[in-house]
Motif scaffolding. Structure first.
Motif: not given
Length: 126
Positions: A60-85
């Motif tokens: 789920r983290s991998c999918i979320t990172l990919a979608v957020l990166a694709t949509l340029h949602h940078d704040e959410e992407l940063a939050m989910h990079v931490r979540a992925a770790l």
């Protein structure tokens, strides 16, 4: 589950994935205007989707990172990079997800995501 039980289950998963500090800030910032939205994302994003047994949290983290990166949602992407770790991905695996984004969503999207992820990983490391 009823809505209250779904909210409580979602709050537990949200805390496990995003961390107590993030969730506490979100709750503290909730007011009459945002209360329904916070309840909505807690019940449905976290209590329904992230709680489903069909995919593990790493996936789920991998999918979320990919979608957020694709949509340029940078704040959410940063939050989910931490979540992925927190969900067990290594920085190298985060980079692999972003390479995949480059192929399927374009180099500019991946380039931007790499910048956000690199800064987030630096913050988390030290």
């Amino acid at each position: 589950m009823n809505d209250h039980e779904r909210h409580e289950a979602g709050l537990t998963v949200r805390r496990q994935v995003l961390g107590d500090a993030h969730v506490d800030r979100a709750i503290a910032g909730t007011d009459d205007f945002t209360a329904d939205f916070q309840d909505f994302i807690t019940r449905y994003a976290w209590g329904e989707v992230w709680s489903r047994p069909g995919l593990d949290r790493r996936t789920r983290s991998c999918i979320t990172l990919a979608v957020l990166a694709t949509l340029h949602h940078d704040e959410e992407l940063a939050m989910h990079v931490r979540a992925a770790l927190r969900n067990g991905l290594s920085p190298q695996e985060v980079a692999e997800v972003l390479l995949q984004v480059g192929v399927y969503a374009g180099v500019p999207a991946a380039n931007r995501a790499f910048k956000v992820a690199r800064e987030t990983l630096r913050q988390e490391a030290g």
